[in-house]
Design a protein around this motif. Structure first.
Motif, PDB file in Angstrom:
ATOM      1  N   MET A   1       0.843  -1.190   0.000  1.00 26.55           N
ATOM      2  CA  MET A   1       0.000   0.000   0.000  1.00 26.55           C
ATOM      3  C   MET A   1       0.884   1.248   0.000  1.00 26.55           C
ATOM      4  SD  MET A   1      -3.077  -0.953   2.636  1.00 26.55           S
ATOM      5  CE  MET A   1      -4.459  -0.178   1.846  1.00 26.55           C
ATOM      6  N   GLN A   2       0.383   2.272  -0.634  1.00 24.52           N
ATOM      7  CA  GLN A   2       1.112   3.527  -0.801  1.00 24.52           C
ATOM      8  C   GLN A   2       1.209   4.303   0.513  1.00 24.52           C
ATOM      9  OE1 GLN A   2       2.394   5.099  -3.880  1.00 24.52           O
ATOM     10  NE2 GLN A   2       3.324   6.266  -2.245  1.00 24.52           N
ATOM     11  N   LYS A   3       2.413   4.761   0.837  1.00 22.47           N
ATOM     12  CA  LYS A   3       2.614   5.651   1.979  1.00 22.47           C
ATOM     13  C   LYS A   3       2.421   7.087   1.504  1.00 22.47           C
ATOM     14  CE  LYS A   3       6.047   2.687   4.175  1.00 22.47           C
ATOM     15  NZ  LYS A   3       7.443   2.616   4.655  1.00 22.47           N
ATOM     16  N   TYR A   4       1.988   7.945   2.420  1.00 28.04           N
ATOM     17  CA  TYR A   4       1.794   9.362   2.111  1.00 28.04           C
ATOM     18  C   TYR A   4       2.570  10.206   3.104  1.00 28.04           C
ATOM     19  CZ  TYR A   4      -1.765   8.551  -1.400  1.00 28.04           C
ATOM     20  OH  TYR A   4      -2.411   8.177  -2.545  1.00 28.04           O
ATOM     21  N   VAL A   5       3.139  11.309   2.598  1.00 23.94           N
ATOM     22  CA  VAL A   5       3.997  12.175   3.400  1.00 23.94           C
ATOM     23  C   VAL A   5       3.356  13.548   3.546  1.00 23.94           C
ATOM     24  CG1 VAL A   5       6.292  13.214   3.565  1.00 23.94           C
ATOM     25  CG2 VAL A   5       6.020  10.969   2.497  1.00 23.94           C
ATOM     26  N   CYS A   6       3.353  14.055   4.768  1.00 21.84           N
ATOM     27  CA  CYS A   6       2.864  15.413   5.018  1.00 21.84           C
ATOM     28  C   CYS A   6       3.868  16.399   4.430  1.00 21.84           C
ATOM     29  CB  CYS A   6       2.709  15.647   6.519  1.00 21.84           C
ATOM     30  SG  CYS A   6       2.178  17.318   6.940  1.00 21.84           S
ATOM     31  N   SER A   7       3.386  17.280   3.572  1.00 22.60           N
ATOM     32  CA  SER A   7       4.282  18.238   2.921  1.00 22.60           C
ATOM     33  C   SER A   7       4.707  19.364   3.861  1.00 22.60           C
ATOM     34  CB  SER A   7       3.611  18.826   1.676  1.00 22.60           C
ATOM     35  OG  SER A   7       2.450  19.546   2.037  1.00 22.60           O
ATOM     36  N   VAL A  12       5.002  10.573   7.930  1.00 18.86           N
ATOM     37  CA  VAL A  12       4.646   9.571   6.928  1.00 18.86           C
ATOM     38  C   VAL A  12       3.493   8.729   7.453  1.00 18.86           C
ATOM     39  CG1 VAL A  12       5.437   7.579   5.603  1.00 18.86           C
ATOM     40  CG2 VAL A  12       7.000   9.483   6.040  1.00 18.86           C
ATOM     41  N   TYR A  13       2.382   8.738   6.707  1.00 18.53           N
ATOM     42  CA  TYR A  13       1.280   7.832   7.025  1.00 18.53           C
ATOM     43  C   TYR A  13       1.541   6.526   6.299  1.00 18.53           C
ATOM     44  CZ  TYR A  13      -3.087   5.399   7.306  1.00 18.53           C
ATOM     45  OH  TYR A  13      -4.025   4.425   7.547  1.00 18.53           O
ATOM     46  N   ASP A  14       1.685   5.456   7.074  1.00 22.04           N
ATOM     47  CA  ASP A  14       1.931   4.126   6.519  1.00 22.04           C
ATOM     48  C   ASP A  14       0.688   3.276   6.763  1.00 22.04           C
ATOM     49  OD1 ASP A  14       2.743   1.584   5.819  1.00 22.04           O
ATOM     50  OD2 ASP A  14       4.637   1.690   6.906  1.00 22.04           O
ATOM     51  N   PRO A  15      -0.024   2.916   5.694  1.00 22.73           N
ATOM     52  CA  PRO A  15      -1.241   2.125   5.862  1.00 22.73           C
ATOM     53  C   PRO A  15      -1.011   0.801   6.587  1.00 22.73           C
ATOM     54  CG  PRO A  15      -1.057   2.903   3.611  1.00 22.73           C
ATOM     55  CD  PRO A  15       0.224   3.244   4.297  1.00 22.73           C
ATOM     56  N   ALA A  16       0.177   0.254   6.479  1.00 23.29           N
ATOM     57  CA  ALA A  16       0.469  -1.008   7.162  1.00 23.29           C
ATOM     58  C   ALA A  16       0.409  -0.845   8.679  1.00 23.29           C
ATOM     59  CB  ALA A  16       1.840  -1.532   6.743  1.00 23.29           C
ATOM     60  N   ASP A  17       0.705   0.365   9.150  1.00 25.06           N
ATOM     61  CA  ASP A  17       0.698   0.633  10.591  1.00 25.06           C
ATOM     62  C   ASP A  17      -0.606   1.248  11.074  1.00 25.06           C
ATOM     63  OD1 ASP A  17       3.328  -0.252  10.692  1.00 25.06           O
ATOM     64  OD2 ASP A  17       4.134   1.769  10.436  1.00 25.06           O
ATOM     65  N   GLY A  18      -1.317   1.933  10.182  1.00 23.61           N
ATOM     66  CA  GLY A  18      -2.491   2.680  10.617  1.00 23.61           C
ATOM     67  C   GLY A  18      -2.058   3.842  11.500  1.00 23.61           C
ATOM     68  N   GLU A  19      -2.947   4.279  12.358  1.00 23.50           N
ATOM     69  CA  GLU A  19      -2.642   5.371  13.284  1.00 23.50           C
ATOM     70  C   GLU A  19      -3.290   5.026  14.617  1.00 23.50           C
ATOM     71  OE1 GLU A  19      -0.829   8.156  14.846  1.00 23.50           O
ATOM     72  OE2 GLU A  19      -0.518   7.932  12.713  1.00 23.50           O
ATOM     73  N   PRO A  20      -2.543   4.312  15.474  1.00 24.71           N
ATOM     74  CA  PRO A  20      -3.140   3.794  16.709  1.00 24.71           C
ATOM     75  C   PRO A  20      -3.711   4.863  17.633  1.00 24.71           C
ATOM     76  CG  PRO A  20      -0.819   3.140  16.501  1.00 24.71           C
ATOM     77  CD  PRO A  20      -1.165   3.952  15.306  1.00 24.71           C
ATOM     78  N   ASP A  21      -3.201   6.075  17.572  1.00 28.15           N
ATOM     79  CA  ASP A  21      -3.692   7.123  18.467  1.00 28.15           C
ATOM     80  C   ASP A  21      -5.032   7.694  18.018  1.00 28.15           C
ATOM     81  OD1 ASP A  21      -1.462   6.786  20.048  1.00 28.15           O
ATOM     82  OD2 ASP A  21      -0.335   8.370  19.055  1.00 28.15           O
ATOM     83  N   ASP A  22      -5.462   7.410  16.771  1.00 25.20           N
ATOM     84  CA  ASP A  22      -6.690   8.037  16.257  1.00 25.20           C
ATOM     85  C   ASP A  22      -7.999   7.333  16.605  1.00 25.20           C
ATOM     86  OD1 ASP A  22      -6.460  10.529  15.312  1.00 25.20           O
ATOM     87  OD2 ASP A  22      -5.897   9.972  13.298  1.00 25.20           O
ATOM     88  N   PRO A  23      -8.266   6.134  16.654  1.00 20.82           N
ATOM     89  CA  PRO A  23      -7.546   4.959  16.158  1.00 20.82           C
ATOM     90  C   PRO A  23      -7.916   4.628  14.713  1.00 20.82           C
ATOM     91  CG  PRO A  23      -9.424   4.243  17.435  1.00 20.82           C
ATOM     92  CD  PRO A  23      -9.453   5.756  17.407  1.00 20.82           C
ATOM     93  N   ILE A  24      -6.904   4.484  13.902  1.00 21.69           N
ATOM     94  CA  ILE A  24      -7.060   4.038  12.520  1.00 21.69           C
ATOM     95  C   ILE A  24      -6.399   2.664  12.440  1.00 21.69           C
ATOM     96  CG2 ILE A  24      -6.510   4.505  10.103  1.00 21.69           C
ATOM     97  CD1 ILE A  24      -8.380   6.626  11.301  1.00 21.69           C
ATOM     98  N   ASP A  25      -7.164   1.672  12.042  1.00 23.04           N
ATOM     99  CA  ASP A  25      -6.666   0.299  12.023  1.00 23.04           C
ATOM    100  C   ASP A  25      -5.577   0.096  10.976  1.00 23.04           C
ATOM    101  OD1 ASP A  25      -8.443  -0.535  14.011  1.00 23.04           O
ATOM    102  OD2 ASP A  25      -9.993  -1.060  12.546  1.00 23.04           O
TER     103      ASP A  25
END
Length: 53
Positions: A1-7, A12-25
């Motif tokens: 899956m594509q990673k995205y970087v805040c400009s 770096v948002y990595d879909p493999a990791d999600g965002e546990p603090d949000d929580p995004i799986d």
């Protein structure tokens, strides 16, 4: 899956990791993030993220 970087801050948002603090799986693609999701580091909107090259 594509990673995205805040400009703004370089986060770096990595879909493999999600965002546990949000929580995004783990496995949640960037395009599937909620519309109101913001960078967890600097708070900018999704539209300021770019695909990592």
């Amino acid at each position: 899956m594509q990673k995205y970087v805040c400009s703004v801050c370089g986060y770096v948002y990595d879909p493999a990791d999600g965002e546990p603090d949000d929580p995004i799986d783990p496995g949640t693609g960037f395009e599937d993030l909620p519309e109101d999701w913001v960078c967890p580091v600097c708070g900018v909107d999704k539209d300021l993220f770019e695909p990592e090259s």
